[in-house]
Design an enzyme around this catalytic site. Structure first.
Site, PDB file in Angstrom:
ATOM      1  N   GLN B 136      -5.912  27.230  31.826  1.00 18.35           N
ATOM      2  CA  GLN B 136      -4.560  27.753  31.667  1.00 18.35           C
ATOM      3  C   GLN B 136      -4.340  28.270  30.250  1.00 18.35           C
ATOM      4  OE1 GLN B 136      -1.408  24.781  31.269  1.00 18.35           O
ATOM      5  NE2 GLN B 136      -0.295  25.808  32.897  1.00 18.35           N
ATOM      6  N   GLY B 137      -3.986  29.511  30.120  1.00 15.99           N
ATOM      7  CA  GLY B 137      -3.702  30.085  28.803  1.00 15.99           C
ATOM      8  C   GLY B 137      -2.214  30.286  28.624  1.00 15.99           C
ATOM      9  N   TYR B 138      -1.520  29.246  28.271  1.00 13.44           N
ATOM     10  CA  TYR B 138      -0.064  29.306  28.116  1.00 13.44           C
ATOM     11  C   TYR B 138       0.345  29.127  26.648  1.00 13.44           C
ATOM     12  CZ  TYR B 138       1.539  29.225  33.046  1.00 13.44           C
ATOM     13  OH  TYR B 138       1.835  29.526  34.332  1.00 13.44           O
ATOM     14  N   SER B 139       0.186  27.866  26.148  1.00 12.95           N
ATOM     15  CA  SER B 139       0.702  27.538  24.811  1.00 12.95           C
ATOM     16  C   SER B 139       0.014  28.344  23.723  1.00 12.95           C
ATOM     17  CB  SER B 139       0.470  26.051  24.511  1.00 12.95           C
ATOM     18  OG  SER B 139       1.135  25.261  25.436  1.00 12.95           O
ATOM     19  N   SER B 171      -6.735  23.864  28.570  1.00 14.01           N
ATOM     20  CA  SER B 171      -7.454  22.735  29.190  1.00 14.01           C
ATOM     21  C   SER B 171      -8.799  23.186  29.720  1.00 14.01           C
ATOM     22  CB  SER B 171      -6.654  22.161  30.359  1.00 14.01           C
ATOM     23  OG  SER B 171      -5.337  21.970  29.981  1.00 14.01           O
ATOM     24  N   GLU B 253       2.387  22.089  38.306  1.00 16.96           N
ATOM     25  CA  GLU B 253       1.745  21.237  37.316  1.00 16.96           C
ATOM     26  C   GLU B 253       2.510  19.932  37.179  1.00 16.96           C
ATOM     27  OE1 GLU B 253       1.798  22.688  33.263  1.00 16.96           O
ATOM     28  OE2 GLU B 253       0.089  21.437  32.716  1.00 16.96           O
ATOM     29  N   GLU B 385      11.169  15.604  26.322  1.00 18.94           N
ATOM     30  CA  GLU B 385      12.418  16.118  25.750  1.00 18.94           C
ATOM     31  C   GLU B 385      12.848  17.405  26.459  1.00 18.94           C
ATOM     32  OE1 GLU B 385       9.764  15.064  24.032  1.00 18.94           O
ATOM     33  OE2 GLU B 385      10.588  13.243  23.156  1.00 18.94           O
TER      34      GLU B 385
END
Lengths: 370, 402
Positions: B136-139, B171, B253, B385
């Protein structure tokens, strides 16, 4: 902060200054990466001895400064803030307390000057399993002529890898006695354990170790082990206070720099309240930790209750602070490159050392008769 | 149709149970019991064992690794009831699902919902067969909780897309074959400027650097994209619709990360069993440490309440109503996971704090590493949060005071 006298203030400032400049967290990281079995840097410890920290609770007659437990606690707290790895707590507080409380004048004269000079590293060996259980000591000391034969095993002995003197709890008839055992005596074997905090926690086997008549600390009375342990616990609590304070300060600094949603994190009220809560808990922790150390210095008779309160509170608060440290740093705190994980790992070891929170809550209740 | 399925007589269910049991008996050798590498997703595959490979192939061909996905794309085509029966039959003989990873947990369901027919035909079957590892290429370093501020640029170059930028917390990036990523196709809009793209990790210009974590493992990477060319047909959904798709995927997820009801249900010994072993019991069989016992009780009850909620959410979803309770699953699941790890550690005392080597049982060392790794569950996939923000703002309608 307890009201400190001039000497204590100087000592604390000196310790803070030295730890920051000479023993920053990166020194701990270097030690960990080097994989040293003894778990500390001997040169740094030599410097600590040179500054007199190894003799803070030792009488002047035996080479110390006799500044007392609160003073030593201040040094331990400051050193813990930068994760300084050293046998100061194990040797110059825990094991030293055993000799101070239980030693004859001859025993004190034989061992304390070496400890005060940092030349002798002593370790207190009580527990035989993974959980603190001083009432379950199975090691046995049997009379043999004038002397003793010691049999048994000890686990997770803090600084046991580098110790030249072991203070060993063993059954002597109906009592539990404390015995001074040179680590190089025949029948003593020490093996290193690799733990999360990369510090020394040795397993020690005592296989028919022959000891001379003067090996037992005779002067302390039946509750000697309890009294020694209370001092050791207060020392650990002081170290835990240093970890909590630094973990808090690092978190606060991070929240003031990290930005998301176009806003510095410290401007989010939810996080402000979390930090206000941690601050509150740490202030409560400081009061009871310093209170325990002061009670020891004052020779008060409620030391056991105060120590149980201090260690239980320290466990609870440091547990919370170390979890918030990671959570509030987010992903970066999960990386090995960041220092946060070191505090978390060390925190759990100290929570376990000489009794966890549950142990001390139970002890507190028993001491108070309920 | 749905009514017919739901009122299907038990005899049919029992037929399916018999069929599943027979097939499993034929294909899952008992020698594989306990050989599931639970950490495969965060440690990479260990060396392939021929029996494991055969089991994986069988499950992949049968489609039962992804039991409820359509047969047309390689899934098992089972309804929810059959899928549960299959799960029960697998549990009965301690069989485990060899098909998993991010492709199954996250990408597959998203593709089923948003991808074109061609994309489904191309990408889903290899997921069902467990052939392609997805990451996964998100953050990004500056876009964590505020994911929509991501900057990785994806430019239209006529016959291809050109990607430049940096992702983090990828990941399994070092073992992945392909990556699904959120990229910026328009710099003038925040959310509407994001697109969802699939790319081959072997493309020139893709570079991964593992990140060492506090547990000692390196399950994540920093991923760098330098002039990476991606074919035009690899954007999923509309250009600029990536935020919607990406968020939908995060819901999958979160459902998976919440433990999906797996938690505390027969996976390993119970806390009480561990405590009996390390702490001992009193004359009446109670865990000897009363304080600890009280906290184990509280934890177990909370885990039960969580499982009941997860079941309720599933049941409500099946009946067609989206449950508000789904919003609490990730946070509660994460909290329970961490509390269990902390309690296990406390029970084991110093034995739960070993790093490696002599003096510790492998299960103890596993507990320690698992505890450290588990600190991530309240951070990844939307921090606790952020989840609470979602609950407060979107569900409770509580707005910021500004």
């Amino acid at each position: 902060m307890a009201v400190l006298n001039e000497e204590q203030t100087m000592l604390r400032d000196m310790a803070r200054d030295w730890a920051r400049k000479e023993s920053p967290v990166k020194a701990y990281r270097k030690m960990r990466d080097g994989g040293a079995a003894i778990g500390f840097d001997p040169q740094a410890f030599a410097k600590m001895a040179e500054m007199g920290w190894t003799g803070v609770i030792i009488p002047e007659a035996h080479g110390g400064s006799d500044f007392g437990y609160l003073s030593l606690g201040l040094v331990l707290e400051e050193c813990a803030r930068t994760l300084t790895a050293s046998p100061l707590n194990a040797s110059s507080l825990a094991a030293t307390s055993a000799v101070l409380l239980g030693g004859t004048e001859a025993q004190k004269a034989a061992w304390l000057p070496g400890i005060a000079a940092g030349e002798t590293i002593a370790a207190l060996a009580v527990d035989e399993g993974p959980r603190h259980a001083p009432d379950r000591v199975e090691a046995v000391a049997e009379r043999r002529g004038d002397g003793w034969t010691l049999k048994g095993s000890k686990q997770f002995v803090a600084e046991g890898d580098a110790a030249s003197l072991l203070v060993v709890a063993a059954k002597a008839g109906d009592e539990i006695g404390l015995f001074l055992v040179p680590a190089d005596a025949k029948g003593v074997s020490v093996s290193a354990r690799s733990m999360v905090d990369a510090r020394s926690h040795a397993a020690i086997t005592l296989d028919g170790v022959l000891l001379a008549a003067d090996a037992r600390l005779e002067a302390g009375g039946a509750d000697l082990l309890d009294r020694v342990l209370d001092r050791a616990r207060a020392g650990v609590a002081a170290e835990m206070l240093g970890l909590a304070v630094q973990a808090f300060e690092d978190t606060l600094a991070y929240l003031k720099t990290r930005s998301q949603f176009g806003e510095i994190l410290s401007r989010f009220q939810a996080l402000q309240h979390r930090m206000a809560n941690l601050f509150t808990e740490i202030e409560l922790m400081r009061s009871v930790v310093e209170g325990a150390l002061e009670a020891i210095d004052a020779g008060r008779d409620d030391v056991p209750v105060r120590v149980a309160l201090a260690k239980a509170t320290a466990c609870q608060t440091l547990h919370l602070v170390s979890r918030e440290l990671i959570q509030l740093h987010g992903g970066i705190g999960m990386t090995d490159e960041h220092d946060a994980g070191f505090y978390l790992k060390r925190a759990r070891v100290l929570e376990n050392q000489y009794g966890n929170g549950a142990f001390h809550r139970e002890r507190f209740a028993r001491l108070n008769g309920y | 149709m749905a009514t017919t399925e739901m009122t299907r007589p038990d005899a049919t269910a029992e037929d399916f149970r018999a069929e599943a049991a027979a097939w499993l008996a034929d294909n899952f050798p008992q020698s594989l019991v306990g050989k599931e590498n639970l950490l495969a997703a965060i440690e990479g595959e260990s060396k392939p064992d021929p029996e494991v490979a055969a089991w994986k192939r069988a499950m992949g061909e049968k489609g039962w690794g992804t039991p409820t996905w359509p047969v047309a794309y390689g899934g098992g085509g089972l309804d929810a009831k059959q899928a549960r029966i299959l799960q029960e039959e697998m549990a009965r003989i301690n069989a485990w699902n060899p098909i998993g990873g991010m492709g199954v947990m996250m990408l597959g369901p998203t593709l089923l919902e948003f991808a074109s027919e061609e994309q489904k035909q191309r990408y889903i079957p290899p997921i069902c067969r467990g052939e392609i590892r997805w990451c996964q290429g998100y953050s990004e370093p500056g876009a964590g909780s505020d994911l929509a501020s991501l900057q990785t640029k994806c430019e239209d170059k006529g016959d291809h897309w050109l990607i430049n930028g940096q992702k983090t917390w990828t990941s399994g990036g070092q073992w992945a074959d392909w990556c699904f990523a959120l990229v910026r196709t328009d710099t003038s809009k925040k959310h509407e400027g994001i697109s969802f793209i699939l790319l081959d990790m072997k493309s020139p210009g893709v570079e991964v650097k593992p990140i060492k974590m506090i547990s000692g493992a390196s399950p994540f990477c920093e991923t760098f994209f330098t002039d990476v060319k991606v074919p035009k047909d690899q954007i999923v959904g509309e250009i600029g619709n990536g935020w919607t798709i990406g968020k939908r995927l995060l819901q999958h997820e979160r459902t998976n990360l919440s433990g999906g009801g797996r938690m505390g249900r027969g996976a390993g010994p119970s806390l009480a069993d561990i405590a009996r072993k390390y702490v001992g019991v009193d004359d009446e069989g109670r865990i000897a440490d009363a304080d600890l016992r009280g906290r184990i009780i509280k934890h177990e009850m909370e885990a039960r309440a969580f499982q009941a909620t997860a079941r309720r959410v599933t049941a409500e979803a099946k009946s067609g109503s989206l449950s508000l309770a789904s919003s609490i699953l990730k946070n509660v699941g994460a909290r329970i996971t961490q509390e269990r790890a902390e309690l296990t550690l406390e029970i084991m005392g110093m034995n739960g704090l070993g790093w490696e080597g002599e003096g510790f049982h492998p299960l103890e060392l596993g507990t320690t590493r698992g505890w450290l790794w588990g600190k991530a569950v309240t951070i990844y996939g939307g921090t606790t949060e952020i989840q609470n923000n979602v609950i407060a703002k979107r569900i409770l309608g509580m707005l910021d005071h500004q």
